[in-house]
Write a protein that holds these residues in place. Structure first.
Motif, PDB file in Angstrom:
ATOM      1  N   VAL A   1     -80.348  24.339  49.159  1.00 19.36           N
ATOM      2  CA  VAL A   1     -80.071  24.425  50.599  1.00 19.36           C
ATOM      3  C   VAL A   1     -80.078  23.017  51.195  1.00 19.36           C
ATOM      4  CG1 VAL A   1     -80.968  25.258  52.820  1.00 19.36           C
ATOM      5  CG2 VAL A   1     -80.939  26.784  50.836  1.00 19.36           C
ATOM      6  N   THR A   2     -81.090  22.238  50.801  1.00 17.98           N
ATOM      7  CA  THR A   2     -81.235  20.903  51.370  1.00 17.98           C
ATOM      8  C   THR A   2     -80.019  20.022  51.064  1.00 17.98           C
ATOM      9  OG1 THR A   2     -83.592  21.172  51.076  1.00 17.98           O
ATOM     10  CG2 THR A   2     -82.843  18.952  51.485  1.00 17.98           C
TER      11      THR A   2
ATOM     12  N   HIS B   1     -77.119  20.769  51.173  1.00 18.35           N
ATOM     13  CA  HIS B   1     -75.945  21.137  51.979  1.00 18.35           C
ATOM     14  C   HIS B   1     -76.187  20.989  53.480  1.00 18.35           C
ATOM     15  CE1 HIS B   1     -73.128  22.738  48.985  1.00 18.35           C
ATOM     16  NE2 HIS B   1     -74.193  23.114  48.307  1.00 18.35           N
ATOM     17  N   THR B   2     -77.223  20.255  53.891  1.00 15.47           N
ATOM     18  CA  THR B   2     -77.547  20.245  55.339  1.00 15.47           C
ATOM     19  C   THR B   2     -76.537  19.455  56.178  1.00 15.47           C
ATOM     20  OG1 THR B   2     -79.070  18.438  54.876  1.00 15.47           O
ATOM     21  CG2 THR B   2     -80.046  20.640  55.150  1.00 15.47           C
TER      22      THR B   2
ATOM     23  N   ALA C   1     -77.671  26.403  55.210  1.00 17.61           N
ATOM     24  CA  ALA C   1     -78.041  24.985  55.329  1.00 17.61           C
ATOM     25  C   ALA C   1     -77.464  24.333  56.576  1.00 17.61           C
ATOM     26  CB  ALA C   1     -77.556  24.247  54.089  1.00 17.61           C
ATOM     27  N   LYS C   2     -76.259  24.724  56.962  1.00 19.75           N
ATOM     28  CA  LYS C   2     -75.573  23.981  58.023  1.00 19.75           C
ATOM     29  C   LYS C   2     -75.784  24.546  59.420  1.00 19.75           C
ATOM     30  CE  LYS C   2     -71.955  22.642  54.777  1.00 19.75           C
ATOM     31  NZ  LYS C   2     -72.596  21.454  54.258  1.00 19.75           N
TER      32      LYS C   2
ATOM     33  N   THR D   1     -77.921  22.371  61.585  1.00 17.48           N
ATOM     34  CA  THR D   1     -77.221  21.124  61.938  1.00 17.48           C
ATOM     35  C   THR D   1     -76.214  21.398  63.057  1.00 17.48           C
ATOM     36  OG1 THR D   1     -77.411  20.612  59.585  1.00 17.48           O
ATOM     37  CG2 THR D   1     -76.022  19.146  60.906  1.00 17.48           C
TER      38      THR D   1
ATOM     39  N   PRO E   1     -79.290  15.178  59.559  1.00 15.60           N
ATOM     40  CA  PRO E   1     -80.449  15.830  58.920  1.00 15.60           C
ATOM     41  C   PRO E   1     -81.261  14.850  58.064  1.00 15.60           C
ATOM     42  CG  PRO E   1     -78.339  16.645  58.020  1.00 15.60           C
ATOM     43  CD  PRO E   1     -78.006  15.712  59.122  1.00 15.60           C
TER      44      PRO E   1
ATOM     45  N   ASN F   1     -83.592  15.101  54.718  1.00 15.43           N
ATOM     46  CA  ASN F   1     -83.914  16.095  53.690  1.00 15.43           C
ATOM     47  C   ASN F   1     -85.338  16.029  53.162  1.00 15.43           C
ATOM     48  OD1 ASN F   1     -81.418  17.092  54.066  1.00 15.43           O
ATOM     49  ND2 ASN F   1     -80.538  16.361  52.162  1.00 15.43           N
TER      50      ASN F   1
ATOM     51  N   TYR G   1     -87.110  22.857  56.271  1.00 17.62           N
ATOM     52  CA  TYR G   1     -85.922  23.419  56.929  1.00 17.62           C
ATOM     53  C   TYR G   1     -86.105  23.418  58.453  1.00 17.62           C
ATOM     54  CZ  TYR G   1     -82.275  26.982  57.809  1.00 17.62           C
ATOM     55  OH  TYR G   1     -81.178  27.671  58.257  1.00 17.62           O
TER      56      TYR G   1
ATOM     57  N   ASN H   1     -86.879  19.896  60.032  1.00 19.22           N
ATOM     58  CA  ASN H   1     -85.624  19.154  60.121  1.00 19.22           C
ATOM     59  C   ASN H   1     -84.815  19.610  61.342  1.00 19.22           C
ATOM     60  OD1 ASN H   1     -83.519  17.476  59.277  1.00 19.22           O
ATOM     61  ND2 ASN H   1     -82.559  19.138  58.143  1.00 19.22           N
ATOM     62  N   PHE H   2     -84.795  20.925  61.567  1.00 18.05           N
ATOM     63  CA  PHE H   2     -84.059  21.440  62.729  1.00 18.05           C
ATOM     64  C   PHE H   2     -84.665  20.877  64.024  1.00 18.05           C
ATOM     65  CE2 PHE H   2     -83.724  24.904  66.014  1.00 18.05           C
ATOM     66  CZ  PHE H   2     -82.403  24.651  66.356  1.00 18.05           C
TER      67      PHE H   2
END
Ligand code: CMC
Length: 438
Positions: free
Chosen positions: A114-115, A117-118, A173-174, A177, A194, A196, A200, A203-204
């Motif tokens: 997942v990370t 693809h952020t 993941a996106k 973002t 983002p 990494n 999750y 980061n948001f």
């Protein structure tokens, strides 16, 4: 898993001479039995009528179970209370997507995937710039999620399980973002890329609230609260937006387009828009006299001739306390305590409304309890998320549920394009008159 063998049958008889019809009955692992009426039209020439799907199971599913009378919610068999207190959001995503909670290694692999693809395609921000700065974030989100199909053409084939998995990871993941981009754009701040090394949810929060001019320190209590909001909103069986995603994807469209349809449906105030509507209602009451005038507001809600509803109360399925609301209420008090907001007038007003509604016979007799959106709106507001962005945060969290449901539908050997029928009550055939004679 698919449909079980019929456990019983019912016989439908008619007064108009149509021969009786035997209807197979299926028993799920828990919950109401269902009558299989698929042969009804071919055998009798009749349809069933159920607008709003009050008595219709549109699919069989192994993902989420709700018992509205008990106030019970299970994801893949696990009670929401245990998931919300013992797991983080990405573990719950793994559970919903793949059917099982991850062990340590599976979790590390999933988080890494997942990370990775952020970030979103750099060109996305130029697409974002086409919107008015004052556009509603849900309008922007519907556009951005739909536009993903223009940016990730290599994971669009719904019939390819690998491409479905890649698009699932991309969407999970996106979405944070994109949501943060939609917010930063409306406030005119630089977009934050983002990071990494953060969780999750951490980061948001950083993408939402950091500015390049200073360091941003993630507050663990607030991260936990937001992570819990994500877990509680991750799936909710065949609600309006999930059914929209299933119906949309049933035509074979790509996953990004189907999820964009879910985002659009979620926007409505009777569904995901309720958290925003609940907060706006609190502002309105505050503007018109605050706690002192709650009585007048409640009288309007109870008045049959007014269309005013107590937003954030009531639920189509829960006729008992929404279990998510209980957990969110706890988080709400934790967050207000952490931020020293217990005496904030808006939050005091919310607590006063909750108390009145829980005691007033109008609400008690109709089993109208506060739903998850009542508290999640308050928590989001306290964290600093602007009210118009609330539903976008809900969409971020629900994305995994939508994808899990979409994948389940496509993998079901009985899957067909969704095509409801109707009871036609319009004119019978008539002729078009020349325009001068109409
Ligand atoms: N305030 C006042 N009265 C209400 C409310 C409310 N929020 N909700 C239902 N009622 C009354 C309604 O007027 C009716 O009364 P009566 O029997 O006297 O005519 C009775 O309760 C049953 O209502 P209903 O409209 O038949 O119930 P429904 O199952 O169709 O509606 C609902 C469910 C969620 C749309 C509705 O409760 C509502 O509009 N709530 C406010 C919006 C809201 O908070 N939505 C978020 C739902 S949770 C998030 C999600 O899962 O998406």
């Amino acid at each position: 898993m698919g449909l079980p063998q019929p456990s019983d049958k019912a016989t439908l008889s008619f007064d108009d001479g149509t021969p009786p019809l035997e209807i197979p009955i299926y028993r799920g692992t828990v919950g109401p039995d269902v009558l299989d009426i698929r042969a009804l039209y071919s055998k009798t020439g009749k349809f069933t009528y159920d607008p709003g799907f009050l008595s219709t199971a549109s699919c069989n599913s192994t993902i989420t179970y709700i018992d509205g009378d008990k106030g019970e919610l299970l994801y893949r068999g696990y009670p929401i209370e245990q998931l919300a207190t013992r797991c983080d959001f990405l573990e719950v995503c793994h559970l919903l997507l793949f059917g099982e909670l991850p062990d340590e290694k599976q979790k590390a692999d999933f988080v890494k995937r997942v990370t990775n693809h952020t970030m979103v395609h750099e060109q996305m921000q130029f697409f974002l710039r086409g919107f008015r700065r004052d556009a509603h974030p849900m309008a922007v989100m519907t556009g951005l999620v739909g536009a993903m199909s223009a940016f990730y053409p290599d994971s669009m084939n719904l019939n390819d399980p690998w491409q479905r998995e890649v698009s699932a990871i991309r969407l999970i993941a996106k979405l944070p973002t994109l949501t943060a981009m939609a917010y930063k754009y409306t406030v005119g701040q630089p977009l934050i890329y983002p990071r990494n090394d953060l969780s999750y949810t951490g980061n948001f929060m950083r993408m939402m609230f950091a500015v390049p001019a200073e360091e941003y320190k993630v507050n663990d209590v607030l991260v936990r609260a937001l992570d819990r909001i994500f877990i509680l909103h991750a799936d909710h069986e065949q609600n309006a937006s999930t059914s929209t995603v299933r119906l949309c994807a049933s035509s074979g469209t790509n996953p990004f387009a189907a999820i964009a349809a879910g985002v659009a449906c979620l926007w409505g105030p009777a569904h995901g828009g309720a958290n925003e509507a609940a907060l706006n209602m609190l502002y309105d009451i505050q503007k018109n006299g605050g706690v002192e005038r709650i009585g007048e507001f409640i009288a309007k809600v109870k008045d049959k001739n007014s269309s005013v509803r107590l937003m954030g109360f009531g639920h189509r399925v829960y006729k008992n306390y929404d279990p998510r609301a209980k957990l969110m209420r706890e988080t709400c008090h934790e967050v207000l305590g952490e931020l020293g907001l217990q005496d904030d007038p808006l939050f005091k007003l919310a607590m006063a409304l909750e108390k009145i509604a829980l005691e007033d016979d109008y609400f008690v007799s109709r089993k109208l309890y506060p739903n998850v959106d009542f508290y999640s709106g308050i928590v989001q507001k306290a964290i600093g998320i602007p009210v118009p962005l609330f539903t976008a945060v809900f969409a971020l969290a629900r994305t995994v549920g939508w994808i899990a449901q979409l994948n389940e539908m496509i993998a079901d050997p009985e899957y067909k394009i969704g095509r409801p029928r109707q009871l036609y009550v319009g004119s019978t055939q008539r002729d078009v008159k020349p325009i001068g004679q109409r």
